[in-house]
Design an enzyme around this catalytic site. Structure first.
Site, PDB file in Angstrom:
ATOM      1  N   SER A 239       0.846  -1.189   0.000  1.00 17.35           N
ATOM      2  CA  SER A 239       0.000   0.000   0.000  1.00 17.35           C
ATOM      3  C   SER A 239       0.880   1.236   0.000  1.00 17.35           C
ATOM      4  O   SER A 239       2.052   1.184   0.391  1.00 17.35           O
ATOM      5  CB  SER A 239      -0.893   0.006   1.251  1.00 17.35           C
ATOM      6  OG  SER A 239      -1.498   1.269   1.450  1.00 17.35           O
TER       7      SER A 239
ATOM      8  N   TYR B 200      -2.071  -0.415  10.137  1.00 18.97           N
ATOM      9  CA  TYR B 200      -2.129  -0.862   8.749  1.00 18.97           C
ATOM     10  C   TYR B 200      -0.812  -0.569   8.035  1.00 18.97           C
ATOM     11  O   TYR B 200      -0.238  -1.434   7.362  1.00 18.97           O
ATOM     12  CB  TYR B 200      -3.286  -0.166   8.049  1.00 18.97           C
ATOM     13  CG  TYR B 200      -3.413  -0.454   6.571  1.00 18.97           C
ATOM     14  CD1 TYR B 200      -3.883  -1.697   6.121  1.00 18.97           C
ATOM     15  CD2 TYR B 200      -3.081   0.512   5.622  1.00 18.97           C
ATOM     16  CE1 TYR B 200      -4.007  -1.953   4.769  1.00 18.97           C
ATOM     17  CE2 TYR B 200      -3.203   0.254   4.266  1.00 18.97           C
ATOM     18  CZ  TYR B 200      -3.668  -0.976   3.843  1.00 18.97           C
ATOM     19  OH  TYR B 200      -3.798  -1.233   2.499  1.00 18.97           O
TER      20      TYR B 200
END
Length: 277
Positions: free
Chosen positions: A134, A147
């Site tokens: 990501s 995350y």
């Protein structure tokens, strides 16, 4: 072979590569769920749906045995570690430890487990390992401590494996998409549960320091998150296709609007400037 094909990027990838004539093994968290049912209904007979909870070592091994039996001596050309969870987006101090552990368990340890298990098949074919990280795994972004940390670990793992596996001709790529509208944003019921856990575990002085208005604003941030995400997944699909098929794939892909610019600022400018930006 894909993980996380129930929804979002993994689901779209399975359909896309099936339409191009690939033999696809689509790993899903729930083989009886709506995502798996749609894959069976809309895709060709070449696509196989596999029960694959990547945090379950037994299911990972069973998926490996199933794929091995089908590919036999040909090997497996590609593994795409796509399965992931977002966790409740909130300041790192506010997140319960369970969120950090869960993100690491799925986004990092699960992907490592799948990679290690399937590497003998990739070595046989001199194939490709593609890890869906990501933008938050390459640059620090507020409210994504859990995350981002798990995706950063996955990105570092990808880089090391790219170096180590090159002697066998196995190529490794990490994909850092910007914000896309996928199933990772979760459902209202999931967020309600995580928000409740977050609020119940906050010490009184921490709650006072942040203030009730700010804490309530986290829910509004979450509700508006999908509106800031691109609905068209084609840049990500194209990046994964290139990583799988190109003679010289890139080690890092940054598909999506705005994914590359913050990374350049983070790498090339002083940290104070990036933090201000």
């Amino acid at each position: 072979m894909f993980s996380g094909s129930d929804t979002g990027i993994g689901h779209a990838l399975a359909k896309y590569l099936d339409s191009l004539g690939f033999v696809v093994f689509a790993g899903v968290l729930n083989k009886d769920g709506p995502g798996a049912a749609e894959l069976r209904r809309t895709c060709s007979q070449r696509l196989s749906v596999l029960q694959l909870d990547i945090t379950n070592a037994t299911q990972v091994k069973e998926a490996y045995l199933t794929v091995s039996q089908k590919v036999q001596n040909a090997g497996l050309w590609g593994v795409v570690n796509n399965a992931g969870i977002l966790g409740f987006p909130a300041d790192g101090e506010l997140l319960p430890m369970s969120t950090y552990r869960h993100c690491m368990e799925v986004n990092f340890f699960g992907a490592v487990e799948v990679s290690k298990t399937f590497l003998p098949l990739l070595r046989k074919s001199q194939g490709r390992l593609v890890n869906m990280s990501s933008m938050a795994g390459g640059i620090p972004l507020p409210r994504y401590a859990a995350y981002g940390a798990s995706k950063a670990a996955l990105s570092m793992f990808s880089g090391v494996m790219r170096q180590e596996l090159s002697k066998w001709g196995v190529k490794v790529a990490a994909v850092h998409p910007s914000g896309f509208r996928t199933g990772i944003q979760g459902t209202a019921e999931q967020w309600d549960k995580q928000e409740k856990e977050l609020m119940e575990n906050l010490p009184a002085d921490t709650r006072q320091a942040y203030g009730e208005e700010y804490l309530l604003g986290l829910r509004n941030y979450l509700l508006h998150l999908p509106s800031h995400c691109a609905p068209d997944l084609s840049p990500v699909l194209g990046a994964v296709l290139h990583a799988l098929l190109a003679r010289r794939p890139q080690g890092l892909y940054t598909p999506g609007k705005g994914a590359y610019v913050p990374l350049c600022i983070f790498c090339c400018f002083p940290l104070w400037f990036y933090d201000f930006f």
